[in-house]
Motif scaffolding. Structure first.
Motif, mmCIF file in Angstrom:
data_model
loop_
_atom_site.group_PDB
_atom_site.id
_atom_site.type_symbol
_atom_site.label_atom_id
_atom_site.label_comp_id
_atom_site.label_asym_id
_atom_site.label_seq_id
_atom_site.Cartn_x
_atom_site.Cartn_y
_atom_site.Cartn_z
ATOM 1 N N LEU A 100 0.843 -1.200 0.000
ATOM 2 C CA LEU A 100 0.000 0.000 0.000
ATOM 3 C C LEU A 100 0.876 1.246 0.000
ATOM 4 C CD1 LEU A 100 -2.570 1.724 0.462
ATOM 5 C CD2 LEU A 100 -2.396 1.192 2.874
ATOM 6 N N ILE A 131 -5.834 -3.717 -1.796
ATOM 7 C CA ILE A 131 -6.201 -2.478 -1.104
ATOM 8 C C ILE A 131 -7.297 -1.766 -1.879
ATOM 9 C CG2 ILE A 131 -3.944 -2.138 -0.035
ATOM 10 C CD1 ILE A 131 -3.388 -0.080 -2.290
ATOM 11 N N LYS A 132 -7.999 -0.857 -1.174
ATOM 12 C CA LYS A 132 -9.099 -0.135 -1.813
ATOM 13 C C LYS A 132 -8.668 1.303 -2.101
ATOM 14 C CE LYS A 132 -12.206 -2.704 1.185
ATOM 15 N NZ LYS A 132 -12.323 -2.585 2.639
ATOM 16 N N GLN A 134 -10.110 3.992 -1.499
ATOM 17 C CA GLN A 134 -10.322 4.835 -0.314
ATOM 18 C C GLN A 134 -9.128 4.765 0.635
ATOM 19 O OE1 GLN A 134 -12.770 6.905 0.427
ATOM 20 N NE2 GLN A 134 -12.081 7.358 2.514
ATOM 21 N N GLU A 135 -8.593 3.552 0.818
ATOM 22 C CA GLU A 135 -7.433 3.390 1.707
ATOM 23 C C GLU A 135 -6.210 4.101 1.131
ATOM 24 O OE1 GLU A 135 -8.565 -0.944 3.679
ATOM 25 O OE2 GLU A 135 -7.562 -0.878 1.730
ATOM 26 N N LEU A 137 -6.217 6.732 -0.703
ATOM 27 C CA LEU A 137 -6.375 8.175 -0.518
ATOM 28 C C LEU A 137 -6.132 8.573 0.932
ATOM 29 C CD1 LEU A 137 -9.500 8.895 -2.743
ATOM 30 C CD2 LEU A 137 -7.107 9.216 -3.290
ATOM 31 N N GLU A 138 -6.574 7.722 1.852
ATOM 32 C CA GLU A 138 -6.346 8.039 3.265
ATOM 33 C C GLU A 138 -4.859 8.032 3.588
ATOM 34 O OE1 GLU A 138 -10.547 6.364 5.127
ATOM 35 O OE2 GLU A 138 -8.760 5.111 5.200
ATOM 36 N N TRP A 139 -4.183 7.007 3.100
ATOM 37 C CA TRP A 139 -2.747 6.903 3.409
ATOM 38 C C TRP A 139 -1.925 7.939 2.664
ATOM 39 C CZ3 TRP A 139 -0.086 4.347 7.118
ATOM 40 C CH2 TRP A 139 -0.871 3.545 7.950
ATOM 41 N N GLU A 140 -2.478 8.431 1.583
ATOM 42 C CA GLU A 140 -1.795 9.515 0.888
ATOM 43 C C GLU A 140 -1.609 10.696 1.839
ATOM 44 O OE1 GLU A 140 -4.188 11.509 -2.012
ATOM 45 O OE2 GLU A 140 -2.454 12.115 -3.184
ATOM 46 N N LEU A 141 -2.663 10.967 2.603
ATOM 47 C CA LEU A 141 -2.618 12.080 3.550
ATOM 48 C C LEU A 141 -1.578 11.830 4.645
ATOM 49 C CD1 LEU A 141 -4.107 14.716 3.846
ATOM 50 C CD2 LEU A 141 -5.803 13.552 5.260
ATOM 51 N N VAL A 142 -1.549 10.586 5.123
ATOM 52 C CA VAL A 142 -0.581 10.236 6.159
ATOM 53 C C VAL A 142 0.851 10.392 5.640
ATOM 54 C CG1 VAL A 142 0.334 8.319 7.507
ATOM 55 C CG2 VAL A 142 -2.134 8.696 7.398
ATOM 56 N N LEU A 144 1.922 12.159 3.111
ATOM 57 C CA LEU A 144 2.215 13.576 2.901
ATOM 58 C C LEU A 144 2.617 14.264 4.191
ATOM 59 C CD1 LEU A 144 -0.608 14.587 0.426
ATOM 60 C CD2 LEU A 144 1.830 14.877 0.051
#
Lengths: 291, 180
Positions: A100, A131-132, A134-135, A137-142, A144
């Motif tokens: 991921l 992985i999905k 949505q996951e 995109l969420e981890w992208e934020l983390v 970053l």
């Protein structure tokens, strides 16, 4: 009525900008800031518990294959590996989340460098839907956040043109040298030993390895052996011995990668290739390897 | 079509070509190789619940860090106690670049640090908050606004972005103290 159908290259790209490439201030600035984007530590020793070097190689190989299949810009893969290393240097990560992370890093690097970036959906498919979106995109934020939004990292690619234009290279070989140097840079990015090296050294070593490999030293004495290394070292202010060591390391990574590929081929096709494998097990020179 | 010539090129073909070119010193055509399955799961099944937990944990801690740094509660979109004084501006007072927008489907809102005051809100017509240079001129954003009146928004990239940008342009002095 006549219908005209013109095939147009879908990727529109800017021409090389001489203001950027033919100005030494740019090269000097790159050399000054490149260290800022190196991973903070050799993380297998001090940060990671679950992840081991061979897993980094697995995820890196997969990322390189995705980038190649998707015909990403050359910089995308090394940049994504830079994000991956910088993240792993600060965040202990689970093995099962590593792919991921690799996908997120490609997602970010592609968005930064490409006119038509990879989509989250596509990247999820490449993980075999483990992985999905949505996951991702969420981890992208983390990711970053952990990279402090510093995405415009210096990569070895940033140095290639600056180095090439200062060498007395035959015009007709320039494309080939550039391509080989880019292949070496990608190879280096798959190997953790290079993760802490400054990008300028990887770039310089890769250009050196490309020129040596193509045996361009026939007419031009400044392109052979030590004088080439000295010339290269001067361009990027690299220590001559470090550069030599780096170039040798690049050559050996090439050899070990070739051997791996041959072993895989042999596994999938055991009837042939025995001779070639024998030959590859004691290589004296990469040019001697028969494929 | 030309793309057929440039068949999918994998690591092995990349290397084979490179070595081949090295031997003859000329560019060769890409050799198509057997399709190696790029689409694959590397490390077994992913524990999605664990993943979600880790995500919540990490985002929370990064928000806590950001809150400390900027004394701004990014979850409630409210200033918090601290060194910096925040002043509310109407969105038409700032360049359009700083306006919040949501592209595509909205993200799930993060559960707030202390459970209970969570409100699912998708609206994005919130006030933009900016730092001011002189604390005396700055209107202090005390508890005048009732919380219920102010819609809580989901966390988005711009949370971090606008704050940083505005410090740079508005308060050089503050930015120096808060070097990131």
């Amino acid at each position: 009525m006549e219908l005209l159908c013109c095939e147009v290259d879908p990727m529109r790209r800017a021409l090389p900008d001489p203001n950027l490439l033919y100005d030494d201030r740019v090269l000097h600035n790159l050399l000054t800031i490149e260290e800022r984007y190196l991973p903070q530590c050799s993380y297998f020793k001090c940060v990671q518990k679950d992840i081991q070097p061979f897993m980094r190689r697995m995820v890196a190989t997969w990322m390189l294959e995705v980038c190649e299949e998707q015909k990403c810009e050359e910089e995308v893969f090394p940049l994504a590996m830079n994000y991956l290393d910088r993240f792993l240097a600060v965040v202990p990560t689970r093995k099962c989340h590593l792919q991921l992370l690799g996908a997120v890093c490609m997602f970010l690097a592609s968005k930064l460098k490409e006119t038509i970036p990879l989509t989250a959906e596509k990247l999820c498919i490449y993980t075999d839907n483990s992985i999905k979106p949505q996951e991702l995109l969420e981890w992208e934020l983390v990711v970053l956040g952990k990279l402090k939004w510093n995405l415009a990292a210096v990569t070895p690619h940033d140095f290639i043109e600056h180095i090439l234009r200062k060498l007395p290279l035959p015009k007709d070989k320039l494309l080939l040298i550039r391509k080989h140097a880019q292949t070496f840079i990608a190879l280096c990015a798959t190997d953790f030993n290079f993760a802490m090296y400054p990008p300028s050294m990887i770039a310089t070593g890769s250009v050196g390895a490309a020129i040596c490999g193509l045996q361009l030293d026939d007419g031009e004495s400044s392109l052979s052996g030590d004088s080439l290394t000295e010339l290269l070292a001067k361009i990027t202010n690299t220590d001559v011995d470090c550069l030599k060591a780096c170039q040798e390391q690049i050559e050996s990574v090439l050899v070990s990668n070739l051997r791996q590929v041959q072993q895989q081929q042999q596994q999938s096709n055991p009837s042939k290739m025995v001779d070639e494998l024998d030959q590859a097990s004691t290589p004296t020179d990469v040019r001697d390897i028969n494929l | 079509m030309p793309s057929e010539h440039v068949a999918k090129q994998k690591r092995e073909s990349l290397l084979c070509t490179l070595v081949g070119e090295r031997r003859i010193g000329e560019q060769m055509e890409w050799r198509p190789v057997k399709a190696n399955r790029v689409r694959r799961n590397l490390f077994g099944p992913v524990d999605h619940e664990q993943l979600q937990q880790d995500f919540q944990h990490m985002l929370r801690s990064s928000l806590e860090g950001a809150q400390q740094k900027w004394n701004f509660d990014f979850l409630r979109d409210m200033p918090a106690e601290g060194l910096l004084q925040w002043e509310e501006l109407q969105s038409h007072d700032v360049p359009a670049f700083y306006h919040s927008c949501v592209v595509g489907e909205a993200r799930k809102p993060l559960k707030p640090l202390n459970q209970g005051i969570v409100k699912e809100v998708k609206a994005h017509h919130f006030a933009t908050v900016t730092l001011t240079e002189n604390p005396k001129v700055a209107k202090k954003m005390s508890g005048k606004k009732s919380q219920a009146g102010k819609k809580q928004r989901q966390t988005s990239f711009t949370d971090y972005y606008s704050a940083k940008k505005q410090v740079k342009t508005n308060t050089q002095a503050a930015a120096k103290n808060l070097a990131f």
